[in-house]
Design a protein around this motif. Structure first.
Motif, PDB file in Angstrom:
ATOM      1  N   LEU A 267       0.855  -1.174   0.000  1.00  0.00           N
ATOM      2  CA  LEU A 267       0.000   0.000   0.000  1.00  0.00           C
ATOM      3  C   LEU A 267       0.895   1.230   0.000  1.00  0.00           C
ATOM      4  CD1 LEU A 267      -1.472  -1.984   2.519  1.00  0.00           C
ATOM      5  CD2 LEU A 267      -3.263  -0.401   1.850  1.00  0.00           C
ATOM      6  N   ALA A 285      -2.588   3.203  -9.200  1.00  0.00           N
ATOM      7  CA  ALA A 285      -3.669   2.395  -9.770  1.00  0.00           C
ATOM      8  C   ALA A 285      -3.200   1.660 -11.017  1.00  0.00           C
ATOM      9  CB  ALA A 285      -4.874   3.279 -10.084  1.00  0.00           C
ATOM     10  N   GLY A 288      -1.429  -1.357  -9.889  1.00  0.00           N
ATOM     11  CA  GLY A 288      -2.186  -2.235  -9.001  1.00  0.00           C
ATOM     12  C   GLY A 288      -1.850  -2.126  -7.537  1.00  0.00           C
ATOM     13  N   PRO A 290      -2.806  -0.309  -4.039  1.00  0.00           N
ATOM     14  CA  PRO A 290      -3.776   0.556  -3.360  1.00  0.00           C
ATOM     15  C   PRO A 290      -3.089   1.707  -2.623  1.00  0.00           C
ATOM     16  CG  PRO A 290      -4.165  -1.755  -2.852  1.00  0.00           C
ATOM     17  CD  PRO A 290      -2.828  -1.678  -3.528  1.00  0.00           C
ATOM     18  N   PRO A 309     -10.454   5.499  -6.507  1.00  0.00           N
ATOM     19  CA  PRO A 309     -11.315   4.338  -6.219  1.00  0.00           C
ATOM     20  C   PRO A 309     -10.645   3.232  -5.433  1.00  0.00           C
ATOM     21  CG  PRO A 309     -10.717   4.408  -8.545  1.00  0.00           C
ATOM     22  CD  PRO A 309     -10.274   5.706  -7.949  1.00  0.00           C
ATOM     23  N   GLU A 310      -9.305   3.165  -5.408  1.00  0.00           N
ATOM     24  CA  GLU A 310      -8.646   2.077  -4.699  1.00  0.00           C
ATOM     25  C   GLU A 310      -8.269   2.442  -3.272  1.00  0.00           C
ATOM     26  OE1 GLU A 310      -5.755  -0.254  -6.750  1.00  0.00           O
ATOM     27  OE2 GLU A 310      -6.576   0.210  -8.705  1.00  0.00           O
ATOM     28  N   GLU A 312      -9.016   2.570   0.458  1.00  0.00           N
ATOM     29  CA  GLU A 312      -9.939   1.908   1.381  1.00  0.00           C
ATOM     30  C   GLU A 312      -9.973   2.579   2.740  1.00  0.00           C
ATOM     31  OE1 GLU A 312     -10.956  -2.582   3.107  1.00  0.00           O
ATOM     32  OE2 GLU A 312      -9.166  -2.244   1.877  1.00  0.00           O
TER      33      GLU A 312
END
Length: 380
Positions: A267, A285, A288, A290, A309-310, A312
């Motif tokens: 991350l 993104a 890949g 986050p 969008p990624e 969390e």
């Protein structure tokens, strides 16, 4: 809507608790609010914070800003500046005397979103208005009693994810704090740890395995080793497969790019520079990885989090700044909610300006008691 003026307000006040990690600690807040004012009277607000030293007198902040930053803003439209790309060559690649970078980006984006009448997260392309939020104690220097009290309050407020500071020279103390946390939070809660670069790569592997043997599951470990030890971070990712490596907090935009290229993070940790966050968020993104939003001043990072969008998680650490603005960003049941007001939705409080503005540097004995924390009961 061109930028025609600016206003800077210097704040200095005591923290409501000792804030820090394995490397640093602080007991006071040193902040300057930057307001960029348009010819229509709209105001873009950003904040500059110096964590571990005193912000100079207001007249010096204003002099530095007027000389180093203002010429590039005066007479411009904010919306024409937020995506501007500069050529990082030679003498152009330098920092300003004071750390204005984040304050300017946030204030420009606030003003630009107001120009088009949109909440900032909508202008950035969001499809949602809330993101999961975790409780972060900045708790390394707290007593066990205050540590458990802080996280007990976080549980009462609906948090179900928690991050604590580790990296003590006595590793048993780290394990003890994890045990204390487990005794306070609900079963099944998400737990993260942050050594703040206290370990080296091999040491991190040994200690993380010991944490697992002690029965602690971790969602991630944040900044376990030196920020630019890309080989070590890559080795950690490959060796410690039961948790995630969250890194990048201390790196600038180019350093984060290098970290991604080295496959050194599960991350990517970002903070409050809106343009930089969106740029590196797009790149993360594409490969890949986050993104997690670390501490941002008054939680303005919720706008970038909602737009990427990624993302969390957003960090919240009870930093006692809410009195500076009229309407803080809302947090409910473990979610942080992006305001629906134009811009980032934060307006400097005139009562705070009257009560807490400090144009001149105060000595510790002059600061007085801390403002009341709107989200945390006192530990006194």
């Amino acid at each position: 809507m061109t930028i025609v003026n600016f206003r800077i307000t210097r704040f200095q006040f005591a923290r409501d608790r000792v804030v820090g990690d394995s490397q640093v600690r602080t007991t006071e807040a040193n902040i300057a609010a930057l307001e960029l004012i348009s010819d229509t009277g709209q105001v873009g607000l950003g904040f500059m914070q110096i964590l571990f030293s005193v912000v100079p007198d207001q007249v010096e902040i204003e002099r530095s800003f007027a000389h180093e930053v203002w010429p590039s803003l005066e007479g411009q439209r904010a919306i024409a500046l937020v995506h501007r790309v500069s050529r990082p060559r030679g003498g152009n690649q330098r920092s300003s005397t004071l750390p204005f970078h984040e304050a300017v980006q946030v204030a420009l984006w606030d003003l630009a979103a107001k120009e088009v009448g949109l909440p900032l997260h909508r202008m950035l392309g969001s499809r949602r208005d809330r993101v999961k939020c975790y409780a972060s104690g900045l708790d390394f220097h707290l007593s066990d009693e205050h540590f458990t009290a802080l996280f007990a309050q976080a549980v009462e407020q609906g948090y179900r994810a928690f991050k604590i500071k580790v990296g003590h020279e006595d590793f048993e103390r780290d394990l003890h704090r994890l045990d204390l946390l487990r005794g306070v939070v609900p079963a099944g809660s998400q737990v993260m740890i942050d050594p703040n670069e206290a370990w080296n790569a091999k040491e991190a592997i040994v200690k993380l395995e010991a944490i697992r043997r002690a029965g602690h599951d971790l969602l991630w470990v944040e900044d376990p080793i030196l920020r630019d030890d890309y080989d070590g971070l890559r080795m950690l990712r490959r060796s410690v497969t039961w948790t995630q490596i969250n890194s990048g907090e201390y790196l600038d935009l180019n350093g984060k790019r290098l970290l991604l290229g080295a496959n050194g993070a599960d991350l990517l940790n970002v903070h409050g520079q809106v343009t930089d966050v969106m740029h590196i968020g797009w790149l993360a993104a594409a490969v890949g990885v986050p993104v997690s939003l670390g501490n941002t001043f008054l939680e303005v990072g919720v706008h970038m989090a909602a737009a990427l969008p990624e993302v969390e998680w957003v960090e919240f650490s009870f930093q006692n700044f809410e009195h500076l603005v009229d309407e803080p960003i809302a947090i409910q049941d473990g979610y942080i909610i992006a305001p629906d007001r134009p811009g980032h939705g934060l307006t400097l409080s005139e009562s705070a300006r009257a009560e807490w503005a400090r144009p001149h540097v105060l000595t510790p004995d002059q600061i007085g008691p801390a403002p009341a924390n709107q989200r945390l009961r006192t530990f006194a």
